[in-house]
Write a protein that holds these residues in place. Structure first.
Motif, PDB file in Angstrom:
ATOM      1  N   ASP A   1      -1.253  -7.997   6.533  1.00 55.01           N
ATOM      2  CA  ASP A   1      -0.409  -7.493   5.436  1.00 55.01           C
ATOM      3  C   ASP A   1      -1.255  -6.551   4.572  1.00 55.01           C
ATOM      4  O   ASP A   1      -2.206  -6.985   3.930  1.00 55.01           O
ATOM      5  CB  ASP A   1       0.081  -8.709   4.627  1.00 55.01           C
ATOM      6  CG  ASP A   1       0.879  -8.322   3.395  1.00 55.01           C
ATOM      7  OD1 ASP A   1       1.025  -7.123   3.110  1.00 55.01           O
ATOM      8  OD2 ASP A   1       1.372  -9.256   2.720  1.00 55.01           O
ATOM      9  N   ILE A   2      -0.935  -5.250   4.599  1.00 51.39           N
ATOM     10  CA  ILE A   2      -1.758  -4.294   3.845  1.00 51.39           C
ATOM     11  C   ILE A   2      -1.009  -3.705   2.660  1.00 51.39           C
ATOM     12  O   ILE A   2      -1.311  -2.610   2.189  1.00 51.39           O
ATOM     13  CB  ILE A   2      -2.291  -3.151   4.753  1.00 51.39           C
ATOM     14  CG1 ILE A   2      -1.128  -2.390   5.397  1.00 51.39           C
ATOM     15  CG2 ILE A   2      -3.252  -3.682   5.799  1.00 51.39           C
ATOM     16  CD1 ILE A   2      -1.551  -1.047   5.973  1.00 51.39           C
ATOM     17  N   ARG A   3      -0.013  -4.424   2.158  1.00 50.66           N
ATOM     18  CA  ARG A   3       0.798  -3.874   1.067  1.00 50.66           C
ATOM     19  C   ARG A   3      -0.005  -3.656  -0.207  1.00 50.66           C
ATOM     20  O   ARG A   3       0.394  -2.883  -1.068  1.00 50.66           O
ATOM     21  CB  ARG A   3       1.995  -4.796   0.785  1.00 50.66           C
ATOM     22  CG  ARG A   3       3.036  -4.768   1.900  1.00 50.66           C
ATOM     23  CD  ARG A   3       4.157  -5.738   1.609  1.00 50.66           C
ATOM     24  NE  ARG A   3       3.677  -7.117   1.593  1.00 50.66           N
ATOM     25  CZ  ARG A   3       4.344  -8.128   1.063  1.00 50.66           C
ATOM     26  NH1 ARG A   3       5.515  -7.918   0.487  1.00 50.66           N
ATOM     27  NH2 ARG A   3       3.854  -9.356   1.090  1.00 50.66           N
ATOM     28  N   GLN A   4      -1.136  -4.351  -0.337  1.00 48.92           N
ATOM     29  CA  GLN A   4      -1.935  -4.172  -1.552  1.00 48.92           C
ATOM     30  C   GLN A   4      -2.862  -2.955  -1.465  1.00 48.92           C
ATOM     31  O   GLN A   4      -3.447  -2.547  -2.465  1.00 48.92           O
ATOM     32  CB  GLN A   4      -2.752  -5.444  -1.856  1.00 48.92           C
ATOM     33  CG  GLN A   4      -1.893  -6.618  -2.343  1.00 48.92           C
ATOM     34  CD  GLN A   4      -0.918  -6.223  -3.450  1.00 48.92           C
ATOM     35  OE1 GLN A   4      -1.301  -5.607  -4.452  1.00 48.92           O
ATOM     36  NE2 GLN A   4       0.367  -6.533  -3.254  1.00 48.92           N
ATOM     37  N   TYR A   5      -3.028  -2.376  -0.277  1.00 50.79           N
ATOM     38  CA  TYR A   5      -3.810  -1.137  -0.146  1.00 50.79           C
ATOM     39  C   TYR A   5      -3.116  -0.068  -0.978  1.00 50.79           C
ATOM     40  O   TYR A   5      -1.905  -0.108  -1.190  1.00 50.79           O
ATOM     41  CB  TYR A   5      -3.852  -0.642   1.299  1.00 50.79           C
ATOM     42  CG  TYR A   5      -4.708  -1.428   2.261  1.00 50.79           C
ATOM     43  CD1 TYR A   5      -5.013  -2.775   2.057  1.00 50.79           C
ATOM     44  CD2 TYR A   5      -5.209  -0.807   3.416  1.00 50.79           C
ATOM     45  CE1 TYR A   5      -5.788  -3.477   2.978  1.00 50.79           C
ATOM     46  CE2 TYR A   5      -5.987  -1.506   4.330  1.00 50.79           C
ATOM     47  CZ  TYR A   5      -6.257  -2.841   4.100  1.00 50.79           C
ATOM     48  OH  TYR A   5      -7.004  -3.536   5.014  1.00 50.79           O
ATOM     49  N   SER A   6      -3.865   0.945  -1.408  1.00 46.43           N
ATOM     50  CA  SER A   6      -3.226   2.039  -2.132  1.00 46.43           C
ATOM     51  C   SER A   6      -2.395   2.869  -1.157  1.00 46.43           C
ATOM     52  O   SER A   6      -2.658   2.882   0.057  1.00 46.43           O
ATOM     53  CB  SER A   6      -4.268   2.917  -2.803  1.00 46.43           C
ATOM     54  OG  SER A   6      -4.957   3.652  -1.800  1.00 46.43           O
ATOM     55  N   LEU A   7      -1.424   3.545  -1.708  1.00 45.69           N
ATOM     56  CA  LEU A   7      -0.554   4.379  -0.875  1.00 45.69           C
ATOM     57  C   LEU A   7      -1.383   5.397  -0.083  1.00 45.69           C
ATOM     58  O   LEU A   7      -1.144   5.623   1.109  1.00 45.69           O
ATOM     59  CB  LEU A   7       0.480   5.089  -1.761  1.00 45.69           C
ATOM     60  CG  LEU A   7       1.373   6.122  -1.081  1.00 45.69           C
ATOM     61  CD1 LEU A   7       2.228   5.473  -0.002  1.00 45.69           C
ATOM     62  CD2 LEU A   7       2.280   6.815  -2.104  1.00 45.69           C
ATOM     63  N   GLU A   8      -2.365   5.982  -0.739  1.00 47.45           N
ATOM     64  CA  GLU A   8      -3.250   6.953  -0.069  1.00 47.45           C
ATOM     65  C   GLU A   8      -3.836   6.366   1.212  1.00 47.45           C
ATOM     66  O   GLU A   8      -3.815   6.982   2.272  1.00 47.45           O
ATOM     67  CB  GLU A   8      -4.431   7.262  -0.995  1.00 47.45           C
ATOM     68  CG  GLU A   8      -4.288   8.480  -1.827  1.00 47.45           C
ATOM     69  CD  GLU A   8      -5.478   8.594  -2.779  1.00 47.45           C
ATOM     70  OE1 GLU A   8      -5.880   9.722  -3.031  1.00 47.45           O
ATOM     71  OE2 GLU A   8      -5.998   7.544  -3.246  1.00 47.45           O
ATOM     72  N   ASN A   9      -4.376   5.169   1.059  1.00 47.33           N
ATOM     73  CA  ASN A   9      -5.030   4.532   2.205  1.00 47.33           C
ATOM     74  C   ASN A   9      -4.018   4.128   3.274  1.00 47.33           C
ATOM     75  O   ASN A   9      -4.279   4.275   4.477  1.00 47.33           O
ATOM     76  CB  ASN A   9      -5.831   3.315   1.760  1.00 47.33           C
ATOM     77  CG  ASN A   9      -7.070   3.731   0.996  1.00 47.33           C
ATOM     78  OD1 ASN A   9      -7.544   4.874   1.158  1.00 47.33           O
ATOM     79  ND2 ASN A   9      -7.566   2.860   0.140  1.00 47.33           N
ATOM     80  N   ARG A  10      -2.869   3.625   2.819  1.00 48.81           N
ATOM     81  CA  ARG A  10      -1.846   3.244   3.805  1.00 48.81           C
ATOM     82  C   ARG A  10      -1.413   4.468   4.593  1.00 48.81           C
ATOM     83  O   ARG A  10      -1.198   4.430   5.801  1.00 48.81           O
ATOM     84  CB  ARG A  10      -0.628   2.596   3.105  1.00 48.81           C
ATOM     85  CG  ARG A  10      -0.926   1.290   2.396  1.00 48.81           C
ATOM     86  CD  ARG A  10       0.326   0.460   2.116  1.00 48.81           C
ATOM     87  NE  ARG A  10       1.384   1.178   1.410  1.00 48.81           N
ATOM     88  CZ  ARG A  10       1.469   1.294   0.091  1.00 48.81           C
ATOM     89  NH1 ARG A  10       0.541   0.746  -0.689  1.00 48.81           N
ATOM     90  NH2 ARG A  10       2.466   1.950  -0.472  1.00 48.81           N
ATOM     91  N   ARG A  11      -1.304   5.578   3.877  1.00 47.87           N
ATOM     92  CA  ARG A  11      -0.825   6.790   4.526  1.00 47.87           C
ATOM     93  C   ARG A  11      -1.833   7.303   5.558  1.00 47.87           C
ATOM     94  O   ARG A  11      -1.456   7.808   6.624  1.00 47.87           O
ATOM     95  CB  ARG A  11      -0.529   7.864   3.483  1.00 47.87           C
ATOM     96  CG  ARG A  11       0.698   8.637   3.882  1.00 47.87           C
ATOM     97  CD  ARG A  11       1.162   9.605   2.866  1.00 47.87           C
ATOM     98  NE  ARG A  11       1.751  10.716   3.608  1.00 47.87           N
ATOM     99  CZ  ARG A  11       3.049  10.850   3.823  1.00 47.87           C
ATOM    100  NH1 ARG A  11       3.909  10.010   3.339  1.00 47.87           N
ATOM    101  NH2 ARG A  11       3.499  11.864   4.539  1.00 47.87           N
ATOM    102  N   LYS A  12      -3.107   7.144   5.256  1.00 48.56           N
ATOM    103  CA  LYS A  12      -4.139   7.556   6.224  1.00 48.56           C
ATOM    104  C   LYS A  12      -3.986   6.753   7.512  1.00 48.56           C
ATOM    105  O   LYS A  12      -4.042   7.292   8.621  1.00 48.56           O
ATOM    106  CB  LYS A  12      -5.536   7.341   5.628  1.00 48.56           C
ATOM    107  CG  LYS A  12      -6.017   8.547   4.852  1.00 48.56           C
ATOM    108  CD  LYS A  12      -7.410   8.307   4.296  1.00 48.56           C
ATOM    109  CE  LYS A  12      -7.633   9.216   3.092  1.00 48.56           C
ATOM    110  NZ  LYS A  12      -8.458   8.584   2.059  1.00 48.56           N
TER     111      LYS A  12
END
Lengths: 359, 528
Positions: free
Chosen positions: B327-338
């Motif tokens: 579950d990576i929902r706590q990652y920042s959007l920037e990082n999720r997008r990468k």
């Protein structure tokens, strides 16, 4: 309706038929000024100024100002005076026969509000009764509805749908008291919205046994004064004035007319719970639209079964259905084999009969 | 049933969220576990299938009350709800007081009745009508029986109450109650326990939702902190692949995996332990087609070859919530997008695209690009803070939707019908027409957009000017002019005027305009 028959006869313009027209001339016609008795030359609850007006009750859609002479029940008189200002008003007790241009007129309790009358009109053995507004359950204040035998009955139909059947008054009163006590226990004021004339006095009767201070809005106070001065015994209340501040209202009962809802006036009672007392509260949508915390379906009008019983009790051959669900209700009566017709009037635009959002 | 009916009463009479949460919490405290599960199911739209048609309910009720059917219909229009109408019509049995059974008893009986014959169903209905004492209980019962249970409680309030009751994090509760679960099989303990062995691999995460932007862009601060994407006009979807099985969820938590066969290849190639958030869009390659084309596919059981070629769908991904089973929902959007970008690139499947981010250097520039939204087949922009986590539900501040201004047209009110629910007995459902020569052509129905005071005025107008007396629809004098807003417009053979508009609503009441001054059908067609 009678009057349209008349028109047809005149169009045919045949002497024999013209004679028939005279013979069948209705005792009450439905005109653009209101219900009119041509033989007696008087109107019942006219909505435009006329010479002689017989008033069924003091609600503003039935008692319009501007007529020359008024006639009503003794208990309606002070209310009429406080509503209309100085007017020439003749009053009468229940059941006393009066003769107006050869037509016999008498007033009979309709049970709607204090002083509310059905008008019985008799001419050459033919009897018509105009119900005004009525309810069949005896509320202990307004006088018990009196069924009258007649040939033609003019009935209201404010709650003329079978979804409107009221619980007995004592059980509604009991729920109201329970609701007030629950709020007081939670350190909240209990505000009840009820029409100043009629409903408010019933709510007072219901809540007086609780022995909790009852405060009333100026409009209700005025009606209270008029009725008290006329000798009607009512519980003690205190008038709310602009001088009263929030600190005056702790665990109190507040009675206000429906218009007070949503006003800034109501804020000084915070924290409070709000109840609306009206037959329309029978339906959830109305309750939710009013943003009320609770609705009590307490009405001054007959419910569905009440209307049907009242009509049956008159043994009338012909029923005219006025303000309310007149199209539906008259159709139902016809389905039941009765001779019924709908009549459009200007009643029902105010007080409880109004079906608008601010009702 | 009594406790549940009381809850429904409380929920519908208060507007304060704290009181609603309290009412739900109190209910969970007293209800047994079976009832709790069913209550959660009902409030999240998992109502049992309808086993008794409304026609049968009406007939039985009319019979029972000895009333003509037409009168029952009139009552229904006034009440605005069939279940409530019946609840009010059934005479109260004041002599005998019955005690009602718990909620689940009625629901389970209802489910078992689905295979019963009509006589058995009728007998059960009549028995319950007689035995349920209060009209609220009868109302709730009728709602359940007619499959029309839609008492509105926002998911957030339900989650808050459950979280307080179960003493667990709201985000955890939210996750537990999403996805596919069968209230007749699952226990309360199993439901509020995601890591239990029975936990479903299909379980989606709660969607992160955005509010419409309220203030100027400058209030959002430095534009460099924000990511702008086109707001696509499609179906929001969550794509899950776990244990070699793919699941596609709609925003309404409906499993729609089977509806889009062209995505099968994507389902196959997607690695396990992946959850994507994105938009299902009808598109040729990466060029979106109008929503109306996608609409023709929704609700169809069989997807024909013609539909597949006319309205092929693609998945435009804009977020990744789970990667390699984590579950990576706590990652920042920037990082999720990468992570998302590298995944999409490596997969190289023709039905999966990244929803592109729009490059801009300052807000003014973005405003200019926003004007091209319609030309890009988009509804506007989504603005998302680059540092934002993937929130649960609707949260103000980090995600905003910035839609284009709607199309507007002046039209005249010609038909009115009484509304339902809260708007029972008020004329609130309107049909509007534009001019075509000297004729009036109806083109849209609208229900929303007026204030309560305006509703009262229009209602009074209709009641004064109604022509027919029976039945629900009133023809009114074409006199009141309204400006209608809508999102899209397309040709339609199903509509008499030849066009259909999307999401029409009343923008404002043009009391300053006369019916002669309304727009024409030609004006409308010019927007196509």
């Amino acid at each position: 309706m009678g009057i349209s028959n008349v028109k047809i006869y005149i169009h045919i313009a045949n002497n024999d038929i013209y004679f028939l027209f005279l013979y069948h001339m209705p005792l009450i016609e439905f005109t653009d000024k209101g219900l009119y008795c041509p033989q007696g030359k008087f109107y019942i609850d006219p909505w435009r100024p006329v010479d002689k007006a017989i008033i069924t009750h003091a609600h503003s859609d039935h008692a319009k100002a501007g007529s020359a002479h008024y006639f009503c029940h003794t208990l309606t008189k002070p209310l009429l005076l406080s509503r209309l200002g100085p007017h020439t008003i003749q009053d009468s007790a229940w059941g006393v026969p009066h003769h107006i241009n050869g037509v016999q007129v008498s007033l009979h309790p309709s049970g709607h509000i204090i002083g509310a009358a059905q008008i019985r009109v008799e001419y050459k053995g033919e009897i018509w009764v105009c119900s005004g507004d009525y309810k069949t359950e005896n509320d202990g204040i307004s006088g018990a509805f009196e069924p009258i035998n007649c040939h033609t009955f003019i009935t209201e139909s404010t709650f003329g749908l079978p979804i409107y059947n009221w619980l007995p008054q004592h059980s509604i009163y009991e729920s109201m008291r329970q609701w007030v006590l629950k709020n007081i226990a939670q350190q909240k004021n209990a505000i009840l919205l009820a029409y100043s004339l009629g409903k408010a006095q019933r709510v007072l009767e219901a809540l007086a046994p609780l022995d909790i201070p009852i405060w009333v809005h100026g409009a209700i106070w005025n009606m209270h004064e008029s009725l008290s001065n006329a000798g009607v015994a009512l519980p003690l209340v205190q008038r709310i004035t602009p001088e009263h501040t929030k600190s005056n209202f702790k665990n109190a009962i507040i009675l206000a007319p429906p218009g007070a809802d949503g006003s800034s006036w109501i804020k000084k009672f915070t924290p409070y719970q709000l109840a609306v007392c009206s037959g329309w509260m029978q339906v959830r949508a109305n309750q939710r639209r009013n943003n009320a915390d609770i609705g009590f379906a307490l009405s001054d009008h007959a419910d569905w079964n009440g209307l049907l019983q009242a009509i049956k009790a008159t043994s009338a051959e012909k029923i005219f259905v006025t303000h309310g669900f007149q199209a539906v209700f008259s159709k139902y009566l016809k389905d039941q084999g009765l001779e019924a017709e709908e009549v459009v009037t200007a009643y029902g635009q105010e007080e409880e009969a109004s079906k608008t959002i601010s009702e | 049933m009594k406790a549940f009916a009381t809850l429904i009463e409380q929920l519908s009479t208060t507007t304060k969220t704290a009181e609603k949460v309290e009412a739900l919490y109190q209910y969970f405290k007293v209800a047994n576990d079976r009832d709790k599960v069913w209550a959660i199911a009902l409030f999240t739209g998992r109502r049992p299938r309808r086993t008794i048609s409304s026609t049968l309910l009406k007939t039985w009720c009319a019979d029972y009350c000895n009333l003509p059917l037409w009168l029952l219909e009139e009552c229904r229009h006034t009440v605005g709800d069939l279940s409530e109408t019946i609840a009010l019509l059934i005479p109260v049995q004041s002599d005998i007081i019955y005690t009602s059974s718990p909620l689940h008893v009625y629901i389970e009986k209802l489910i078992s009745l689905s295979s019963a014959n009509e006589a058995e169903k009728k007998a059960y209905m009549l028995q319950c009508w007689q035995q349920l004492n209060s009209s609220t209980e009868r109302f709730v019962f009728n709602k359940l029986m007619s499959g029309a249970f839609r008492i509105g409680v926002s998911q957030q309030l339900l989650i808050q109450a459950l979280s307080k009751f179960a003493q667990m994090e709201a985000s955890f509760i939210a996750h537990c109650i999403t996805g596919k679960w069968d209230p007749s099989l699952i226990s309360f303990h199993e439901l509020i326990n995601v890591s239990a062995p029975s936990a479903d691999v299909s379980k989606p995460y709660p969607f992160c939702l955005a509010y419409p932007i309220e203030s100027g862009l400058d209030k959002l601060g430095d534009s460099a902190n924000w990511l702008a994407e086109w707001k696509w006009d499609g179906i929001r979807g969550q794509l899950i692949k776990r244990k070699d099985t793919a699941f596609l969820w709609s925003r309404g938590e409906e499993l729609i995996t089977e509806k889009f066969p062209e995505l099968n290849q994507l389902f196959t190639y997607l690695p396990n332990g992946i959850v994507l958030d994105g938009e299902i869009v009808a598109a040729i390659h990466d060029k979106p087609l109008p929503f109306s084309l996608l609409q023709t596919r929704i609700g169809r059981k069989h997807i024909s070859k013609k539909i597949l070629s006319d309205a092929p769908v693609r998945f435009f991904a804009y977020d990744i919530l789970e990667y390699r089973g984590e579950d990576i929902r706590q990652y920042s959007l920037e990082n999720r997008r990468k992570i998302l970008e590298s995944l999409v690139t490596s997969l190289n499947v023709h039905t999966l695209f990244i929803s592109p981010s729009i490059s801009f250097t300052h807000w003014q520039e973005l405003k200019q690009i926003h004007l091209q939204s319609r030309a890009n087949s988009a509804e506007g922009f989504m603005l998302k803070k680059k540092k934002s986590p993937y929130y649960m539900g609707r949260k103000k501040g980090d995600w905003w939707k910035w839609k284009v201004d709607p199309y507007t047209i002046d039209a005249v009110l010609i038909y009115a019908q009484k509304g339902s629910g809260r708007r029972g007995n008020l004329y609130t459902d309107f049909t509007f027409a534009v001019k075509d020569g000297d004729k009036l052509v109806p083109f849209a129905k609208a229900y929303s957009g007026l204030t309560n005071a305006e509703i009262a005025q229009v209602d009074a107008f209709v009641k004064r000017n109604a022509v027919e007396k029976f039945g629900p629809v009133r023809t009114v004098k074409p006199e009141l002019v309204f400006e209608l807003a809508f999102e899209g417009i397309h040709l339609s053979s199903r509509h008499k005027c030849g066009i259909a508009v999307r999401f029409p609503r009343i923008y404002r009441w043009r009391k300053d305009k006369k019916p002669e001054e309304i727009n024409t059908l030609a004006d409308l067609k010019a927007l196509l």
